[in-house]
Design a protein around this motif. Structure first.
Motif, short mmCIF file in Angstrom:
data_model
loop_
_atom_site.label_atom_id
_atom_site.label_comp_id
_atom_site.label_asym_id
_atom_site.label_seq_id
_atom_site.Cartn_x
_atom_site.Cartn_y
_atom_site.Cartn_z
N ASP A 37 0.81 -1.22 0.00
CA ASP A 37 0.00 0.00 0.00
C ASP A 37 0.85 1.27 0.00
O ASP A 37 0.29 2.38 -0.01
CB ASP A 37 -0.93 0.01 1.22
N ILE A 38 2.16 1.13 0.02
CA ILE A 38 3.04 2.30 -0.04
C ILE A 38 2.94 2.94 -1.42
O ILE A 38 3.09 2.25 -2.44
CB ILE A 38 4.50 1.91 0.26
N ASP A 39 2.66 4.24 -1.48
CA ASP A 39 2.55 4.93 -2.76
C ASP A 39 3.88 5.61 -3.11
O ASP A 39 4.84 5.56 -2.34
CB ASP A 39 1.40 5.94 -2.75
N TYR A 40 3.91 6.24 -4.29
CA TYR A 40 5.17 6.84 -4.76
C TYR A 40 5.62 7.99 -3.85
O TYR A 40 6.82 8.14 -3.58
CB TYR A 40 5.01 7.35 -6.19
N LYS A 41 4.68 8.78 -3.35
CA LYS A 41 5.04 9.89 -2.47
C LYS A 41 5.69 9.37 -1.19
O LYS A 41 6.74 9.87 -0.76
CB LYS A 41 3.81 10.73 -2.14
N THR A 42 5.08 8.35 -0.60
CA THR A 42 5.62 7.76 0.62
C THR A 42 6.98 7.14 0.38
O THR A 42 7.92 7.31 1.16
CB THR A 42 4.65 6.69 1.16
N ALA A 43 7.12 6.44 -0.75
CA ALA A 43 8.40 5.81 -1.10
C ALA A 43 9.50 6.85 -1.27
O ALA A 43 10.63 6.65 -0.81
CB ALA A 43 8.24 4.99 -2.38
N LEU A 44 9.17 7.96 -1.91
CA LEU A 44 10.18 9.00 -2.14
C LEU A 44 10.61 9.65 -0.83
O LEU A 44 11.80 9.94 -0.63
CB LEU A 44 9.64 10.05 -3.10
N ILE A 45 9.66 9.87 0.09
CA ILE A 45 10.00 10.44 1.39
C ILE A 45 10.92 9.50 2.16
O ILE A 45 11.93 9.93 2.75
CB ILE A 45 8.73 10.74 2.20
N ILE A 46 10.60 8.21 2.14
CA ILE A 46 11.46 7.22 2.80
C ILE A 46 12.85 7.23 2.16
O ILE A 46 13.87 7.13 2.85
CB ILE A 46 10.83 5.82 2.72
N ILE A 79 13.02 4.93 10.40
CA ILE A 79 12.67 6.19 11.06
C ILE A 79 11.77 7.03 10.16
O ILE A 79 10.74 7.55 10.59
CB ILE A 79 13.95 6.98 11.43
N GLY A 80 12.16 7.17 8.89
CA GLY A 80 11.35 7.95 7.95
C GLY A 80 9.97 7.35 7.78
O GLY A 80 8.97 8.07 7.76
N ALA A 81 9.90 6.03 7.66
CA ALA A 81 8.62 5.37 7.47
C ALA A 81 7.71 5.53 8.68
O ALA A 81 6.51 5.82 8.55
CB ALA A 81 8.85 3.89 7.17
N LEU A 82 8.27 5.35 9.88
CA LEU A 82 7.46 5.49 11.09
C LEU A 82 6.93 6.92 11.25
O LEU A 82 5.78 7.13 11.66
CB LEU A 82 8.29 5.12 12.32
N LEU A 83 7.75 7.90 10.91
CA LEU A 83 7.34 9.31 11.04
C LEU A 83 6.14 9.65 10.17
O LEU A 83 5.32 10.50 10.53
CB LEU A 83 8.50 10.24 10.69
N ILE A 84 6.03 9.01 9.00
CA ILE A 84 4.93 9.35 8.08
C ILE A 84 3.79 8.32 8.12
O ILE A 84 2.95 8.28 7.23
CB ILE A 84 5.44 9.51 6.63
N GLY A 85 3.79 7.49 9.17
CA GLY A 85 2.62 6.65 9.41
C GLY A 85 2.66 5.25 8.83
O GLY A 85 1.61 4.62 8.67
N VAL A 86 3.83 4.73 8.52
CA VAL A 86 3.95 3.35 8.03
C VAL A 86 4.15 2.44 9.24
O VAL A 86 4.90 2.78 10.16
CB VAL A 86 5.12 3.21 7.04
N SER A 87 3.50 1.29 9.24
CA SER A 87 3.64 0.37 10.37
C SER A 87 5.05 -0.21 10.43
O SER A 87 5.80 -0.17 9.46
CB SER A 87 2.63 -0.78 10.23
N ARG A 88 5.40 -0.75 11.59
CA ARG A 88 6.74 -1.30 11.77
C ARG A 88 7.01 -2.44 10.78
O ARG A 88 8.08 -2.53 10.19
CB ARG A 88 6.92 -1.82 13.20
N THR A 89 6.02 -3.34 10.63
CA THR A 89 6.21 -4.48 9.74
C THR A 89 6.39 -4.04 8.30
O THR A 89 7.29 -4.51 7.59
CB THR A 89 5.01 -5.45 9.85
#
Length: 291
Positions: free
Chosen positions: A166-175, A195-205
């Protein structure tokens, strides 16, 4: 053929174990390997050691590819339902394309672009000036604190993305932008992306799994770059040391990845934050005593 340096192979074994454990945990595998080499230095050329530290990370990536093959490989096979002239199924397998996996790989490539630009621009400078134990220790401590702060914040909110697909291009680029931080030794590539993923609301897994995807092109690209730039010779001694490190890192990584995915289903990343702080502080104290 050169006499095989057995003590150097023993050091390669130790570093391979360290790499296999730390590559996937957010504690900086490069930082740990460099610190081990600072206190138990390999008696090899600086150029070979630079190659060694990168290539054994690629061996660790191979472990992830094997463990997550079904989720990473975009092609599959299923029994064909087509019928022959007799009306019976011909039983031939049919190639299936998993578009969601293809899409995730495109997003992974997009996320790798910022890091690739940063490496090409600053890799030589960083390797020459920032590969010391003190810099690594401060980075370990700083991002250890960051992990603890972020996990405390995340207690009060739910993840908006729970599946890596479910990760989109915007989320991927931020990570990917956060991954740029990992060019500083001691930061941790997996740590920076998590760290980047957790900050923008991605789960740990999902964050951990996306880190696995990112590692494949990053480490293949880094290894190819090092091999192309390598001007030394890989004789019998170098090849033996490299083989020991790679095989060890691969085997240990299989266990480390399984541990991580099991651990984060029930726990947060704060334990790794505390470990980073303790290990970084211990190295700084040890450096003080040595000096």
């Amino acid at each position: 053929m050169q006499n095989l340096p057995f003590f150097e192979m023993f050091k390669a074994l130790i570093i391979g174990i360290v790499e296999g454990i730390t590559e996937w945990l957010p504690v900086s595998s490069t930082g740990h390997m460099l610190i081990v080499d600072a206190f138990l230095p390999m008696n090899m050329s600086a150029e070979f050691k630079s190659l060694f530290f990168i290539v054994i990370q690629l061996a660790a990536v191979c472990a992830v590819i094997i463990l997550f093959w079904n989720r990473m490989f975009p092609f599959g096979f299923e029994k064909s339902a087509e019928s022959g002239l007799s009306g019976a199924s011909n039983g031939l397998p049919k190639i299936v394309v998993h578009k969601d996996i293809f899409s995730l790989w495109f997003k992974t490539v997009a996320a790798c672009i910022p890091g690739a630009v940063a490496v090409f621009a600053a890799d030589d400078f960083i390797e020459e000036h920032l590969y010391g134990p003190a810099v690594i220790s401060f980075a370990l401590i700083f991002y250890g604190i960051v992990f603890i702060v972020i996990e405390n914040i995340n207690k009060k909110r739910d993840a908006r993305i729970n599946d890596v697909r479910d990760i989109d291009y915007k989320t991927a680029l931020i990570i990917g932008l956060f991954q740029v931080l990992s060019i500083i030794p001691g930061t941790s590539r997996s740590g920076a992306t998590i760290i980047g993923a957790l900050l923008i609301g991605v789960s740990r897994t999902a964050a951990a799994e996306f880190t696995f995807f990112l590692a494949v092109p990053v480490m293949i690209g880094s290894s190819l770059l090092k091999l192309l730039k390598y001007e030394g010779s890989l004789g019998g001694a170098e090849s033996a040391v490299l083989a020991v490190g790679c095989i060890t890192a691969f085997i240990v990584s299989l266990a480390a990845v399984k541990f991580l995915m099991s651990y984060i289903k029930k726990h947060d990343f704060k334990l790794f934050g505390f470990y980073r702080i303790a290990f970084g502080a211990a190295v700084l104290l040890l450096l003080g005593f040595i000096r």
